[in-house]
Design an enzyme around this catalytic site. Structure first.
Site, PDB file in Angstrom:
ATOM      1  N   ASN A 238       0.877  -1.177   0.000  1.00 30.06           N
ATOM      2  CA  ASN A 238       0.000   0.000   0.000  1.00 30.06           C
ATOM      3  C   ASN A 238       0.914   1.226   0.000  1.00 30.06           C
ATOM      4  O   ASN A 238       1.527   1.539   1.013  1.00 30.06           O
ATOM      5  CB  ASN A 238      -0.893  -0.023   1.246  1.00 30.06           C
ATOM      6  N   TRP A 239       0.983   1.876  -1.148  1.00 34.70           N
ATOM      7  CA  TRP A 239       1.904   3.021  -1.262  1.00 34.70           C
ATOM      8  C   TRP A 239       1.361   4.272  -0.575  1.00 34.70           C
ATOM      9  O   TRP A 239       2.062   5.245  -0.419  1.00 34.70           O
ATOM     10  CB  TRP A 239       2.172   3.318  -2.738  1.00 34.70           C
ATOM     11  N   LYS A 240       0.092   4.278  -0.252  1.00 35.07           N
ATOM     12  CA  LYS A 240      -0.550   5.455   0.352  1.00 35.07           C
ATOM     13  C   LYS A 240      -0.277   6.682  -0.528  1.00 35.07           C
ATOM     14  O   LYS A 240      -0.188   6.538  -1.749  1.00 35.07           O
ATOM     15  CB  LYS A 240      -0.062   5.633   1.797  1.00 35.07           C
TER      16      LYS A 240
ATOM     17  N   HIS B 211      -9.381   1.215   5.407  1.00 38.94           N
ATOM     18  CA  HIS B 211      -8.075   1.436   6.040  1.00 38.94           C
ATOM     19  C   HIS B 211      -8.238   2.382   7.233  1.00 38.94           C
ATOM     20  O   HIS B 211      -9.050   3.310   7.181  1.00 38.94           O
ATOM     21  CB  HIS B 211      -7.091   2.024   5.024  1.00 38.94           C
TER      22      HIS B 211
ATOM     23  N   GLU C 290      -6.535   4.762   8.242  1.00 40.28           N
ATOM     24  CA  GLU C 290      -6.321   6.190   7.934  1.00 40.28           C
ATOM     25  C   GLU C 290      -7.585   6.814   7.345  1.00 40.28           C
ATOM     26  O   GLU C 290      -7.873   7.983   7.578  1.00 40.28           O
ATOM     27  CB  GLU C 290      -5.124   6.332   6.979  1.00 40.28           C
TER      28      GLU C 290
ATOM     29  N   GLU D 174      -4.992  -4.969  10.596  1.00 37.37           N
ATOM     30  CA  GLU D 174      -3.973  -3.936  10.765  1.00 37.37           C
ATOM     31  C   GLU D 174      -4.184  -3.240  12.111  1.00 37.37           C
ATOM     32  O   GLU D 174      -4.997  -2.298  12.201  1.00 37.37           O
ATOM     33  CB  GLU D 174      -4.075  -2.901   9.640  1.00 37.37           C
TER      34      GLU D 174
ATOM     35  N   GLY E 234       2.911   2.236  10.699  1.00 38.79           N
ATOM     36  CA  GLY E 234       3.863   3.334  10.551  1.00 38.79           C
ATOM     37  C   GLY E 234       4.625   3.667  11.821  1.00 38.79           C
ATOM     38  O   GLY E 234       5.283   4.702  11.897  1.00 38.79           O
TER      39      GLY E 234
ATOM     40  N   SER F 274       3.808  -2.184  10.189  1.00 38.02           N
ATOM     41  CA  SER F 274       5.270  -2.290  10.324  1.00 38.02           C
ATOM     42  C   SER F 274       5.781  -3.676   9.951  1.00 38.02           C
ATOM     43  O   SER F 274       6.722  -4.186  10.556  1.00 38.02           O
ATOM     44  CB  SER F 274       5.713  -1.892  11.736  1.00 38.02           C
TER      45      SER F 274
ATOM     46  N   GLY G 120       3.074  -1.202   4.111  1.00 40.76           N
ATOM     47  CA  GLY G 120       3.131   0.225   3.798  1.00 40.76           C
ATOM     48  C   GLY G 120       4.563   0.638   3.494  1.00 40.76           C
ATOM     49  O   GLY G 120       5.062   0.454   2.379  1.00 40.76           O
ATOM     50  N   GLY G 121       5.263   1.154   4.497  1.00 43.32           N
ATOM     51  CA  GLY G 121       6.622   1.699   4.331  1.00 43.32           C
ATOM     52  C   GLY G 121       7.558   0.802   3.543  1.00 43.32           C
ATOM     53  O   GLY G 121       8.234   1.265   2.604  1.00 43.32           O
TER      54      GLY G 121
END
Ligand code: 13P
Length: 256
Positions: A11-13, A95, A97, A167, A173, A213, A234-235
């Site tokens: 997930n590049w966000k 998600h 966010e 998640e 993150g 993470s 993500g990251g």
């Protein structure tokens, strides 16, 4: 879980310029082929070009969000029907966010899932508790509520089109990954809930990814847990080398 096949989803966000995104795909094209299912949820603006540039058979480009509405005067929104018209197979929904920054309720999320299912796009449906909720032992109640409400409009014959992602919000993150025991405990709970809501055979076919993470260092021990079917990353999905290392872990576990 008998037929478990590890899935690696990125997930590049809201990251990467157009050039950076194209470079990532070009580099991935150069790396050896793999047989595991890999998904990248890229910024919607680039998804079509990345889809065209992609040379990997098992890489699916995905959206990060979609509208709860079918079509019409909803400026700025992207519908499930539009996603389906690009032959895209997956879209992230729910998600944390989006729940927290954009105030998406379980009801909105359930409408989005219904739209996606209607157009044969598979929702990657995210659920997870906050740190506060975990501290007061509310994790299972929160998971139950999010899951039951989110899947309200999904009949048993369509449940095979859903991918779930656990998640924990406190792990997203933060660099604090859930331990394999913490993650497995919730994944197993989700599997049991799905068995209750639908039936055990249907539940056994629903992938449940872990996100928060997750990276090339901790993915292996997580993915080996019986009810963990891979990661929503993500990251670590932003760097092609890190992401590819996670794909290699999936390859190893999938027995290729
Ligand atoms: P991180 O891997 O950066 O913690 O993000 C996880 C996530 O939110 C994936 O959807």
């Amino acid at each position: 879980m008998k037929n478990k096949k590890i899935i690696v989803a990125g997930n590049w966000k809201m990251n990467k310029t157009y050039l950076e995104a194209k470079e990532f795909i070009a580099k991935l094209n150069q790396l050896p082929d793999y047989t595991s299912q890999v998904i990248i949820a890229a910024p919607s603006l680039y998804v079509d070009t990345l889809f065209i540039n992609n040379q990997k058979e098992n890489l699916a480009l995905a959206l990060q969000n979609c509208s709860a509405y079918e079509s019409g005067a909803f400026t700025g929104e992207i519908s499930a029907r539009m996603i389906a018209s690009l032959q895209l197979k997956y879209c992230i929904v729910g998600h944390s966010e989006r729940r927290s920054y954009f105030e998406e309720t379980d009801e909105i999320i359930s409408d989005k899932i219904a739209q996606l299912i209607h157009y044969n796009v598979q929702p990657i449906f995210c659920i997870g508790e906050t740190l506060q909720e975990r501290k007061v032992n509310e994790t299972f109640n929160v998971i139950r509520k999010q899951l039951v409400r989110g899947l309200e409009k999904v009949p048993v014959e369509k449940i095979g089109n859903i991918v779930l992602a656990y998640e924990p919000v406190w792990a997203i993150g933060t660099g604090i990954t859930a331990t394999k025991e913490q993650a497995e405990e919730v994944h197993k709970f989700i599997f049991q809930l799905l068995s209750e809501i639908y039936n055990p055979e249907a539940a056994a076919r629903i992938p449940i990814l872990y996100g928060g993470s997750c990276n090339e260092k901790n993915a292996e021990e997580l993915f080996y847990q019986p009810h963990i079917w891979g990661g929503l990353i993500g990251g670590a999905s932003l760097d092609v080398n890190s992401f590819y290392k996670i794909i290699q872990i999936a390859e190893k576990i999938n027995g290729k």
